[in-house]
Design an enzyme around this catalytic site. Structure first.
Site: not given
Ligand code: ADP
Ligand code: ARG
Length: 389
Positions: A159, A258, A262, A304, A306, A313, A342, A347
């Site tokens: 993503r 966020e 995305r 953010c 990050t 990611r 994660r 997250e």
């Molecule tokens: P982001 O990836 O947008 O930073 P999150 O860590 O919250 O945010 O993940 C968003 C969603 O994507 C969650 O439901 C997570 O389980 C799903 N996800 C992330 N990576 C994978 C993957 N490789 N396969 C399936 N679902 C995934």
């Molecule tokens: N603000 C949150 C923390 O400090 C998230 C940081 C990174 N993740 C994000 N989705 N921007 O834990």
């Protein structure tokens, strides 16, 4: 239309001459009140800063906001009126933050650079003197399958975050802007060709059952993220928020969670090559119709720090039972390959049935291809280690 404008939002709508806070009505260059951080904000900052410092928070905010930096930044404002409090409110209210800061507008990255630069350097290894490289998707065809025998990887996802040029980040968006952006983006998304063809589903009006199913299936962002709420990123929710996906749910776009956008490519199994190819093609299709906000120094701009730079990611959902028998050890080994671990639901969640989400940590200071390659090589190495245990 909402009349719920803050002072700074009204300033954004005013012509520059009227909005200017330099030079006041008396004809002198005396400092106008609008330039100053108000007493209430300063009081909140002082009290919450003290509490953070007394806490055992492990956040980067606590690590890098020294008293000296705090005193230097607490009276500063960006052109749209954002203060230090707007940047750090989330970390002040959530001591369990890993990072704790968000940029209310792009200018905050420079006005509050004494704090952001240190956090960015810690997270991405990106020094304040560096510039993010030009976009480079690389030799897409040379990325292969991470797990051809399908022994470890349940699914793969890539993503990126994108902001629409000309719009501020969440805390400064008006309800009207949210709706306008949603209209603009959903129109573009619904016109995508070929394998990207799909439908846009607004969150406003979606049944709770459908929403929960999409979340449980890992397609949709979760509801009520307290880190985002504290950062004033969830105003007018669920207005202007939604999800687009193609028929197979292998190409998805989140609108106004966020980040403004995305853009996601995902599928079962470990074929990173297929996922990355679809991702690149999809991002380019959208980029032909929507101008994304980008800076010379930070690459693609995101809410953010990050996510700056490539904003990519790339993750796998993976089971590594031997390596993961000790979670600290898994995290330690992953960190050696610049990977982040994660939980199953993303997250701030825990692994369920030993299913971890492992992804590239760095997004800034390297090209798109390098970010994907870093994840590819790291995951390959982890699988290799698992096989040897
Ligand atoms: P982001 O990836 O947008 O930073 P999150 O860590 O919250 O945010 O993940 C968003 C969603 O994507 C969650 O439901 C997570 O389980 C799903 N996800 C992330 N990576 C994978 C993957 N490789 N396969 C399936 N679902 C995934
Ligand atoms: N603000 C949150 C923390 O400090 C998230 C940081 C990174 N993740 C994000 N989705 N921007 O834990």
């Amino acid at each position: 239309m909402s009349l719920n404008f803050s002072f700074r939002q009204i300033r954004l709508l005013l012509p520059m001459s009227m909005a200017s806070s330099k030079g006041c009505a008396c004809g002198t260059q005396c400092k106008s009140k609008d330039d100053e951080v108000d007493g209430e904000t300063l009081k909140t900052l002082e009290a919450q800063y003290d509490a953070l410092m007394k806490s055992n928070s492990k956040s980067l905010l606590r690590k890098y906001l020294t008293r000296r930096t705090f005193d230097k930044l607490k009276t500063k404002k960006t052109g749209s009126g954002s203060t230090l409090l707007d940047c750090i409110k989330s970390g002040l209210e959530n001591h369990d933050s890993g990072v704790g800061v968000y940029a209310p507008d792009a200018e905050a990255y420079t006005v509050f650079g004494d704090l952001f630069d240190k956090i960015i350097c810690h997270y991405h290894g990106f020094d304040r003197t560096q510039r993010h490289p030009n976009q480079d998707w690389g030799n897409i065809g040379c990325i292969g399958d991470l797990d051809p025998e399908m022994k470890y990887v349940a699914s793969t996802r890539v993503r990126c975050g994108r902001s629409l040029a000309g719009y501020p980040f969440n805390p400064l968006l008006t309800e009207q802007q949210y709706l306008e952006m949603e209209k603009k983006c959903s129109t573009v998304l619904k016109s995508l060709p070929g394998e990207f063809q799909g439908e846009y589903y607004p969150l406003d009006g979606m049944t709770k059952d459908i929403q929960q199913q999409l979340i449980d299936d890992h397609f949709l962002f979760k509801e009520g993220d307290r880190f985002l709420q504290s950062a004033n990123a969830c105003r007018f929710w669920p207005k202007g928020r939604g999800i687009f996906h193609n028929a197979d749910k292998t190409f998805l776009v989140w609108v106004n969670e966020e980040d403004h956008l995305r853009i996601i490519s995902m599928q079962p199994g470990g074929n990173l090559g297929e996922v990355y190819t679809r991702f690149v093609n999809g991002v380019c299709e959208i980029g032909r119709k929507i101008t994304f906000a980008r800076s010379e120094k930070f690459g693609y701009l995101t809410f953010c720090p990050t996510n700056l730079g490539t904003a990519i990611r790339a993750s796998v959902h993976i089971q590594l039972p031997k390596l993961a028998s000790n979670k600290d050890e898994l995290e330690k080994v992953a960190a050696q390959y610049s990977l982040q671990v994660r939980g199953t639901r993303g997250e701030h969640t825990e692994a369920e049935e030993g299913l971890y989400d492992i992804s590239n940590k760095r997004r800034l200071g390297l090209t798109e291809f390098e970010a994907i390659k870093e994840m590819h090589d790291g995951i390959k190495a982890l699988i290799d280690k698992e096989e040897k245990l």
